[in-house]
Design a protein around this motif. Structure first.
Motif, PDB file in Angstrom:
ATOM      1  N   GLU A  96       2.167  38.038  29.070  1.00 56.31           N
ATOM      2  CA  GLU A  96       2.970  38.945  28.232  1.00 56.31           C
ATOM      3  C   GLU A  96       4.456  38.613  28.353  1.00 56.31           C
ATOM      4  O   GLU A  96       5.197  38.701  27.369  1.00 56.31           O
ATOM      5  CB  GLU A  96       2.735  40.405  28.642  1.00 56.31           C
ATOM      6  CG  GLU A  96       1.372  40.948  28.241  1.00 56.31           C
ATOM      7  CD  GLU A  96       0.261  40.598  29.237  1.00 56.31           C
ATOM      8  OE1 GLU A  96       0.483  39.759  30.142  1.00 56.31           O
ATOM      9  OE2 GLU A  96      -0.836  41.159  29.099  1.00 56.31           O
ATOM     10  N   SER A 152       4.976  35.260  26.361  1.00 61.06           N
ATOM     11  CA  SER A 152       4.990  35.307  24.895  1.00 61.06           C
ATOM     12  C   SER A 152       6.244  36.004  24.385  1.00 61.06           C
ATOM     13  O   SER A 152       6.797  35.613  23.359  1.00 61.06           O
ATOM     14  CB  SER A 152       3.710  35.895  24.313  1.00 61.06           C
ATOM     15  OG  SER A 152       3.416  37.087  24.930  1.00 61.06           O
ATOM     16  N   LYS A 153       6.709  37.003  25.119  1.00 58.18           N
ATOM     17  CA  LYS A 153       7.949  37.671  24.700  1.00 58.18           C
ATOM     18  C   LYS A 153       9.112  36.669  24.696  1.00 58.18           C
ATOM     19  O   LYS A 153       9.871  36.566  23.744  1.00 58.18           O
ATOM     20  CB  LYS A 153       8.247  38.817  25.683  1.00 58.18           C
ATOM     21  CG  LYS A 153       9.574  39.539  25.445  1.00 58.18           C
ATOM     22  CD  LYS A 153       9.814  40.567  26.567  1.00 58.18           C
ATOM     23  CE  LYS A 153      11.202  41.149  26.548  1.00 58.18           C
ATOM     24  NZ  LYS A 153      11.348  42.308  25.659  1.00 58.18           N
ATOM     25  N   VAL A 199       9.012  33.286  24.801  1.00 58.65           N
ATOM     26  CA  VAL A 199       8.817  32.123  23.923  1.00 58.65           C
ATOM     27  C   VAL A 199       9.219  32.479  22.492  1.00 58.65           C
ATOM     28  O   VAL A 199       9.880  31.694  21.807  1.00 58.65           O
ATOM     29  CB  VAL A 199       7.354  31.603  23.995  1.00 58.65           C
ATOM     30  CG1 VAL A 199       7.053  30.631  22.862  1.00 58.65           C
ATOM     31  CG2 VAL A 199       7.099  30.926  25.341  1.00 58.65           C
ATOM     32  N   GLU A 200       8.859  33.672  22.056  1.00 56.38           N
ATOM     33  CA  GLU A 200       9.215  34.088  20.692  1.00 56.38           C
ATOM     34  C   GLU A 200      10.742  34.109  20.528  1.00 56.38           C
ATOM     35  O   GLU A 200      11.295  33.590  19.557  1.00 56.38           O
ATOM     36  CB  GLU A 200       8.633  35.473  20.414  1.00 56.38           C
ATOM     37  CG  GLU A 200       8.787  35.859  18.966  1.00 56.38           C
ATOM     38  CD  GLU A 200       8.435  37.313  18.717  1.00 56.38           C
ATOM     39  OE1 GLU A 200       7.778  37.942  19.565  1.00 56.38           O
ATOM     40  OE2 GLU A 200       8.862  37.822  17.663  1.00 56.38           O
ATOM     41  N   GLN A 201      11.402  34.684  21.535  1.00 58.86           N
ATOM     42  CA  GLN A 201      12.867  34.753  21.471  1.00 58.86           C
ATOM     43  C   GLN A 201      13.478  33.339  21.483  1.00 58.86           C
ATOM     44  O   GLN A 201      14.423  33.040  20.763  1.00 58.86           O
ATOM     45  CB  GLN A 201      13.377  35.583  22.662  1.00 58.86           C
ATOM     46  CG  GLN A 201      14.831  35.947  22.536  1.00 58.86           C
ATOM     47  CD  GLN A 201      15.322  36.827  23.700  1.00 58.86           C
ATOM     48  OE1 GLN A 201      14.528  37.386  24.460  1.00 58.86           O
ATOM     49  NE2 GLN A 201      16.626  36.921  23.835  1.00 58.86           N
ATOM     50  N   GLN A 202      12.891  32.461  22.302  1.00 59.75           N
ATOM     51  CA  GLN A 202      13.409  31.087  22.400  1.00 59.75           C
ATOM     52  C   GLN A 202      13.249  30.340  21.071  1.00 59.75           C
ATOM     53  O   GLN A 202      14.136  29.618  20.636  1.00 59.75           O
ATOM     54  CB  GLN A 202      12.673  30.350  23.534  1.00 59.75           C
ATOM     55  CG  GLN A 202      13.087  30.860  24.910  1.00 59.75           C
ATOM     56  CD  GLN A 202      12.020  30.665  25.977  1.00 59.75           C
ATOM     57  OE1 GLN A 202      11.020  29.981  25.769  1.00 59.75           O
ATOM     58  NE2 GLN A 202      12.232  31.277  27.138  1.00 59.75           N
ATOM     59  N   ARG A 203      12.112  30.542  20.414  1.00 62.81           N
ATOM     60  CA  ARG A 203      11.902  29.862  19.122  1.00 62.81           C
ATOM     61  C   ARG A 203      12.925  30.341  18.101  1.00 62.81           C
ATOM     62  O   ARG A 203      13.463  29.556  17.331  1.00 62.81           O
ATOM     63  CB  ARG A 203      10.480  30.117  18.607  1.00 62.81           C
ATOM     64  CG  ARG A 203       9.478  29.313  19.398  1.00 62.81           C
ATOM     65  CD  ARG A 203       8.094  29.421  18.781  1.00 62.81           C
ATOM     66  NE  ARG A 203       7.143  28.645  19.563  1.00 62.81           N
ATOM     67  CZ  ARG A 203       5.916  29.035  19.855  1.00 62.81           C
ATOM     68  NH1 ARG A 203       5.459  30.181  19.409  1.00 62.81           N
ATOM     69  NH2 ARG A 203       5.128  28.259  20.574  1.00 62.81           N
ATOM     70  N   ASN A 204      13.209  31.630  18.112  1.00 64.74           N
ATOM     71  CA  ASN A 204      14.194  32.163  17.164  1.00 64.74           C
ATOM     72  C   ASN A 204      15.580  31.575  17.405  1.00 64.74           C
ATOM     73  O   ASN A 204      16.340  31.338  16.474  1.00 64.74           O
ATOM     74  CB  ASN A 204      14.271  33.690  17.269  1.00 64.74           C
ATOM     75  CG  ASN A 204      13.009  34.327  16.731  1.00 64.74           C
ATOM     76  OD1 ASN A 204      12.305  33.725  15.917  1.00 64.74           O
ATOM     77  ND2 ASN A 204      12.702  35.523  17.186  1.00 64.74           N
ATOM     78  N   GLU A 237      16.133  28.151  15.683  1.00 67.54           N
ATOM     79  CA  GLU A 237      15.947  28.019  14.242  1.00 67.54           C
ATOM     80  C   GLU A 237      17.173  27.483  13.510  1.00 67.54           C
ATOM     81  O   GLU A 237      18.261  28.064  13.605  1.00 67.54           O
ATOM     82  CB  GLU A 237      15.572  29.378  13.658  1.00 67.54           C
ATOM     83  CG  GLU A 237      14.454  29.271  12.653  1.00 67.54           C
ATOM     84  CD  GLU A 237      13.714  30.585  12.532  1.00 67.54           C
ATOM     85  OE1 GLU A 237      14.267  31.486  11.917  1.00 67.54           O
ATOM     86  OE2 GLU A 237      12.607  30.681  13.093  1.00 67.54           O
ATOM     87  N   VAL A 278       7.077  25.701  23.540  1.00 65.35           N
ATOM     88  CA  VAL A 278       8.107  26.339  22.703  1.00 65.35           C
ATOM     89  C   VAL A 278       8.404  25.472  21.474  1.00 65.35           C
ATOM     90  O   VAL A 278       8.329  25.950  20.343  1.00 65.35           O
ATOM     91  CB  VAL A 278       9.401  26.613  23.516  1.00 65.35           C
ATOM     92  CG1 VAL A 278      10.440  27.315  22.644  1.00 65.35           C
ATOM     93  CG2 VAL A 278       9.101  27.466  24.744  1.00 65.35           C
TER      94      VAL A 278
END
Ligand code: DC
Length: 230
Positions: free
Chosen positions: A110, A113-114, A116-121, A124, A139
């Protein structure tokens, strides 16, 4: 000129952050130290009393994850510092207490995933150099340049020991070595996104390299990829 994504992964205390940051500054890219994000969540867990007798109570941390905000903000010298729920915790996350608990925190899916999502954003649409353990594998599996940094555990422990002693921490070399070896073990054997060298990563073993030499190797690789030569 088109921008690329640069993933710098590797073992603890290989000097990844220093090198990745130096490269990002030089080529005008954003730099993200993802270890700082895992460390900030660990600091939260310690402060909240979720570590009892050295053992992390993962369920309690998972329950409040949605309330934890991690952000980066530049200081007056332009260096990005990490904020936990609005508080600058750049110094507090570098202590041995945090280092000792961060690998167990980083095994929690958990949490991963929290972050990794922030890192992908963050990556961008812009040139980015991101360092961590799973950047080239999870990532940004399509990163145009992936580097995997390593060095012998003794060399890494000596560097970290010098750094901590330089800051005035009362610590022995053996404590530091033990922490590094334990983190290597947990990081590379955890189930979710273990520390692995991506198949297409270029390995830099810096046991016998100075910072300048490493920087030149990395810069050349980055220049070639940006120019689309490799
Ligand atoms: O890079 P560092 O030593 O500050 O990282 C601290 C810990 O965070 C490390 O032991 C493993 C974990 N980590 C991770 O699991 N994934 C990342 N992308 C970055 C760090």
């Amino acid at each position: 000129m088109h921008t690329i994504t640069i993933a710098v992964d590797g073992h603890s205390s290989t000097g990844k952050s220093t090198l990745a940051k130096q490269l990002a500054d030089y080529i005008g890219y954003i730099y993200v130290d993802t270890g700082a994000m895992y460390r900030a969540i660990t600091l939260f867990a310690l402060r909240a009393g979720f570590v009892v007798e050295g053992k992390l109570q993962a369920d309690k941390l998972i329950n409040v994850l949605a309330d934890i905000t991690i952000a980066f903000q530049k200081n007056s010298e332009g260096k990005a510092e990490v904020y936990l729920n609005g508080e600058n915790v750049e110094k507090q996350i570098r202590t041995l207490a945090v280092s000792e608990q961060v690998s167990p925190v980083a095994t929690i899916s958990e949490v991963r995933s929290k972050l990794v999502e922030q890192q992908r954003n963050m990556g961008e649409g812009q040139g980015i150099v991101m360092d961590g353990r799973d950047i080239g594998t999870v990532v940004f599996p399509d990163a145009q340049l992936k580097v995997f940094m390593t060095a012998s555990s003794k060399v890494r422990a000596q560097r970290r020991y010098d750094e901590l002693r330089g800051r005035g921490d009362e610590i022995t070399f053996d404590q530091v070595l033990e922490n590094i070896q334990e983190r290597d073990y947990i990081d590379s054997t955890r189930e979710d996104s273990p520390l692995r060298q991506a198949k297409d990563a270029i390995v830099i073993d810096n046991s016998d390299m100075n910072l300048e030499d490493q920087f030149h190797v990395l810069l050349q690789l980055a220049k070639d990829r940006i120019a689309g030569r490799i």
